[in-house]
Design an enzyme around this catalytic site. Sequence first.
Site, PDB file in Angstrom:
ATOM      1  N   GLN A 270       6.204   4.445 -18.725  1.00 14.35           N
ATOM      2  CA  GLN A 270       4.894   4.043 -19.234  1.00 14.35           C
ATOM      3  C   GLN A 270       4.816   4.297 -20.729  1.00 14.35           C
ATOM      4  O   GLN A 270       4.335   3.457 -21.493  1.00 14.35           O
ATOM      5  CB  GLN A 270       3.801   4.841 -18.516  1.00 14.35           C
ATOM      6  CG  GLN A 270       2.418   4.315 -18.791  1.00 14.35           C
ATOM      7  CD  GLN A 270       2.294   2.868 -18.390  1.00 14.35           C
ATOM      8  OE1 GLN A 270       2.669   2.485 -17.294  1.00 14.35           O
ATOM      9  NE2 GLN A 270       1.803   2.040 -19.284  1.00 14.35           N
ATOM     10  N   HIS A 273       5.986   1.803 -23.524  1.00 18.09           N
ATOM     11  CA  HIS A 273       5.289   0.539 -23.809  1.00 18.09           C
ATOM     12  C   HIS A 273       4.764   0.500 -25.234  1.00 18.09           C
ATOM     13  O   HIS A 273       4.823  -0.529 -25.907  1.00 18.09           O
ATOM     14  CB  HIS A 273       4.132   0.318 -22.830  1.00 18.09           C
ATOM     15  CG  HIS A 273       4.552  -0.365 -21.569  1.00 18.09           C
ATOM     16  ND1 HIS A 273       5.050  -1.644 -21.553  1.00 18.09           N
ATOM     17  CD2 HIS A 273       4.545   0.040 -20.285  1.00 18.09           C
ATOM     18  CE1 HIS A 273       5.336  -1.998 -20.298  1.00 18.09           C
ATOM     19  NE2 HIS A 273       5.049  -0.992 -19.516  1.00 18.09           N
ATOM     20  N   GLU A 337      -4.959   2.458 -14.625  1.00 13.34           N
ATOM     21  CA  GLU A 337      -4.358   1.143 -14.360  1.00 13.34           C
ATOM     22  C   GLU A 337      -3.283   1.293 -13.266  1.00 13.34           C
ATOM     23  O   GLU A 337      -3.281   0.571 -12.283  1.00 13.34           O
ATOM     24  CB  GLU A 337      -3.725   0.612 -15.654  1.00 13.34           C
ATOM     25  CG  GLU A 337      -3.029  -0.720 -15.501  1.00 13.34           C
ATOM     26  CD  GLU A 337      -2.194  -1.091 -16.724  1.00 13.34           C
ATOM     27  OE1 GLU A 337      -1.922  -0.206 -17.576  1.00 13.34           O
ATOM     28  OE2 GLU A 337      -1.791  -2.266 -16.831  1.00 13.34           O
ATOM     29  N   HIS A 338      -2.349   2.240 -13.477  1.00 12.14           N
ATOM     30  CA  HIS A 338      -1.297   2.507 -12.491  1.00 12.14           C
ATOM     31  C   HIS A 338      -1.485   3.917 -11.949  1.00 12.14           C
ATOM     32  O   HIS A 338      -1.676   4.856 -12.728  1.00 12.14           O
ATOM     33  CB  HIS A 338       0.096   2.434 -13.137  1.00 12.14           C
ATOM     34  CG  HIS A 338       0.390   1.128 -13.799  1.00 12.14           C
ATOM     35  ND1 HIS A 338       0.298   0.950 -15.166  1.00 12.14           N
ATOM     36  CD2 HIS A 338       0.770  -0.065 -13.295  1.00 12.14           C
ATOM     37  CE1 HIS A 338       0.615  -0.306 -15.470  1.00 12.14           C
ATOM     38  NE2 HIS A 338       0.902  -0.955 -14.364  1.00 12.14           N
ATOM     39  N   ASP A 371       5.788  -3.634 -11.815  1.00 11.88           N
ATOM     40  CA  ASP A 371       5.833  -4.381 -13.077  1.00 11.88           C
ATOM     41  C   ASP A 371       6.631  -5.671 -12.922  1.00 11.88           C
ATOM     42  O   ASP A 371       6.375  -6.661 -13.616  1.00 11.88           O
ATOM     43  CB  ASP A 371       6.496  -3.539 -14.175  1.00 11.88           C
ATOM     44  CG  ASP A 371       5.624  -2.384 -14.621  1.00 11.88           C
ATOM     45  OD1 ASP A 371       4.415  -2.419 -14.349  1.00 11.88           O
ATOM     46  OD2 ASP A 371       6.160  -1.440 -15.247  1.00 11.88           O
ATOM     47  N   HIS A 430     -41.697 -24.970  -6.418  1.00  4.18           N
ATOM     48  CA  HIS A 430     -40.728 -24.614  -5.378  1.00  4.18           C
ATOM     49  C   HIS A 430     -41.376 -24.769  -3.995  1.00  4.18           C
ATOM     50  O   HIS A 430     -40.801 -25.363  -3.084  1.00  4.18           O
ATOM     51  CB  HIS A 430     -40.261 -23.163  -5.543  1.00  4.18           C
ATOM     52  CG  HIS A 430     -39.292 -22.942  -6.665  1.00  4.18           C
ATOM     53  ND1 HIS A 430     -39.595 -23.189  -7.975  1.00  4.18           N
ATOM     54  CD2 HIS A 430     -38.007 -22.495  -6.661  1.00  4.18           C
ATOM     55  CE1 HIS A 430     -38.543 -22.898  -8.735  1.00  4.18           C
ATOM     56  NE2 HIS A 430     -37.566 -22.470  -7.963  1.00  4.18           N
TER      57      HIS A 430
END
Lengths: 443, 443
Positions: A270, A273, A337-338, A371, A430
């Site tokens: 991770q 990145h 996220e993960h 991934d 209506h």
Amino acid sequence: MNASLRTQSLTVQRSLWRALDADAQARTLQRPAQTVAAQTRRTVAALIDEVRSGGLEALRAITARLDGAAPASFEVGQAEFAAAEAAIDPALKQAMVEAAARIEAFHRAGIAQPYAVETAPGVVCERIIRPIARVGLYVPAGSAPLPSTALMLGVPARLAGCRQVVLCTPPRKDGSADPAVLVAARLTGVSRVFVLGGAQAIAAMAYGAGPVPACDKLFGPGNAYVTEAKQQVAQNGAAAIDMPAGPSEVLVIADAGANAAFVAADLLSQAEHGPDSQVLLLSDDAGLLDRVEAELAAQLAALPRADIARQALSASRLVQVDSLDEAFAISNAYAPEHLILALRDARMWLAKVEAAGSVFLGDYTPEALGDYCSGTNHVLPTSGAARAYSGVSVASFQNFVSVQAASAAGILAIGPSAVTLATAESLEAHANAVRLRLQEAGR
Amino acid sequence: MNASLRTQSLTVQRSLWRALDADAQARTLQRPAQTVAAQTRRTVAALIDEVRSGGLEALRAITARLDGAAPASFEVGQAEFAAAEAAIDPALKQAMVEAAARIEAFHRAGIAQPYAVETAPGVVCERIIRPIARVGLYVPAGSAPLPSTALMLGVPARLAGCRQVVLCTPPRKDGSADPAVLVAARLTGVSRVFVLGGAQAIAAMAYGAGPVPACDKLFGPGNAYVTEAKQQVAQNGAAAIDMPAGPSEVLVIADAGANAAFVAADLLSQAEHGPDSQVLLLSDDAGLLDRVEAELAAQLAALPRADIARQALSASRLVQVDSLDEAFAISNAYAPEHLILALRDARMWLAKVEAAGSVFLGDYTPEALGDYCSGTNHVLPTSGAARAYSGVSVASFQNFVSVQAASAAGILAIGPSAVTLATAESLEAHANAVRLRLQEAGR
């Protein structure tokens, strides 16, 4: 200590959750600040204006200025696709074919079905499903091109049946697109690919510019300019977007039995990145934290992207908790996220997960599988967005349209309720629209 | 002609689609301009800042200033709920109970299910579903309070199982909430209701302020300030929102056999929402258009909200098309919030619908049924957003989380592909995290 030595040392923050006060706990879970600089907003707004008013000429000028490239044509032609097929390693092609098949298998199984319900005698309500007609996919190529992202976006777009699927990816210096991205795009049946990157690509897909057609919804990750451009075109109502985006992040919950080398490798995968990637490890075992810290230093030394990973790790934390229940409470508040569950009975613990993008169970499920090729999508909510957003799926490329049909018996059954409610809301027209039918149906 | 007489006359624009050039066709489908004034943006940003920094005191000051109200407590207590139950007409209560039951029946049938797929031997991918933990519902009360909106938001929130469901609705001059809105909120099991309106309510639910807790996602329609506040808090990453919002709109496709009185009543029931409501009628029959025009004038005279409807109709259009196919092409380009098919075989034509919020089939299905009690949701995409957004459903209140688990056999099956792809993307730590497992699993 000189700067070079300082860069080489690995600093990871360790803490004991129980010993932190509320402020320190909040700081521990705080993401690196993601405030968009006013300058970035203005730059992106100016780029969008330039593309909208200048069309093809503007795309050429911006690409020369920002990418230093002058593609002969922004649209990739048959010859370039054929050359890409010939250029890439057959093993890479095979890996992409297999990944696409698994992504398709998982996404296809989750496709929502239309349904109909008779909600009252003579009143049928339905949900029908339509593909979003025109979608635009963005595949970044910053530090490295990401053909896997082309698979993650192209496969569900094809499964949804979108009529027009275009893909933009930045040009290399020679004006060409990355061959692996082109092959991935072709594998998924993307109809048109353009070598165009950054905010200018987003603007072109949102408004239409030069050869790039306007799209209804835009997908994909990107740098700060791409992300800001997506926000601006969505805010302007020009195109919908998949989700807000921020730096990638992982949270690992590990117990005493976890493999420290595996955990360290996941944290590093991770961290590589980008320098702003966020990494958190929670464990109820101090010994495991010690072992992971040692492994981090050892594995880091061997990585080509060690400098990036080291920077990311310096903002990251190894946290000792009193119990795994406490770890899940922290994780749910953070909404990663993960989320990797390096636990002895990971599946049992899954029930505790309230908010996360994608979850990885057990020692043999590194994040890298998701991934690339387990079958799940890797375009996922970041920065805590997992509290209220989900990752990309086929549904992201579809419209869900409700339909209702009342017979004469149906309006007689439920029309009086509608008149009562409309009258309570002072919406007399209506009520009148219903009354006219009641008179006719009651004859 | 004096101003009063001008106001009384009804002007509806008629056109023949084929006779319009491309520009005129585009103008025909153009919504009333919805550009948010810079002044509105600044006002809303200042209100959000005031709420964030001032908390309860700020809510009191803003409510006094903008609503001219001073609620004793922002949170509605048991006594006020009980008083509301006693105050409302039992027929209205009964209509709400029935509407809630039908909304529940339709929404429940559409709830997505978790699923699992073995994408390779030893690799299981799943989708699990979790309620969004904390949601905030906004129920407007501008020209009239809208208890129906409380039902449309509260029912799916309960079906999703959201842990915290709060609802804000503007105070009346005496500081109290509309009783019908309170009863509707109670019917759906909303946990806490606050008498708080406008941008200040959105800010309070996004950030937490005074007694109002912070929420992960905000839902519901509102005026220009509410809509802009939702956009701003979403842009700031404070809370997700259901969808962008604009004025309500209807597009009717009618054939020669349609009932002109019904069609006119449907156009008017949309037009009475507000002067910026958008109304379009497409027909392949000039006689039907003539009859509808006559009916519009006749019915308008009897409406209490005639002035509002007249303004909306002046920006609206009756368009003659050469064929129903042409009508559907126009409708799909426009992507209306509400689409009424006043056609002899409406269900057959449904296949032509590509983009719309909610569709109404046949002569006995006025839009008002969907607004109140057919069972479908009335919180729908407007301003063309139906090209890429869907109406509110239970899924709007849920997170879809992907999960994967690989056994030793699983990583041996797909790990090599992951290594190949990671290497192609120059992400060596990703490759390493997989290789470590491959070594261990291969022993």
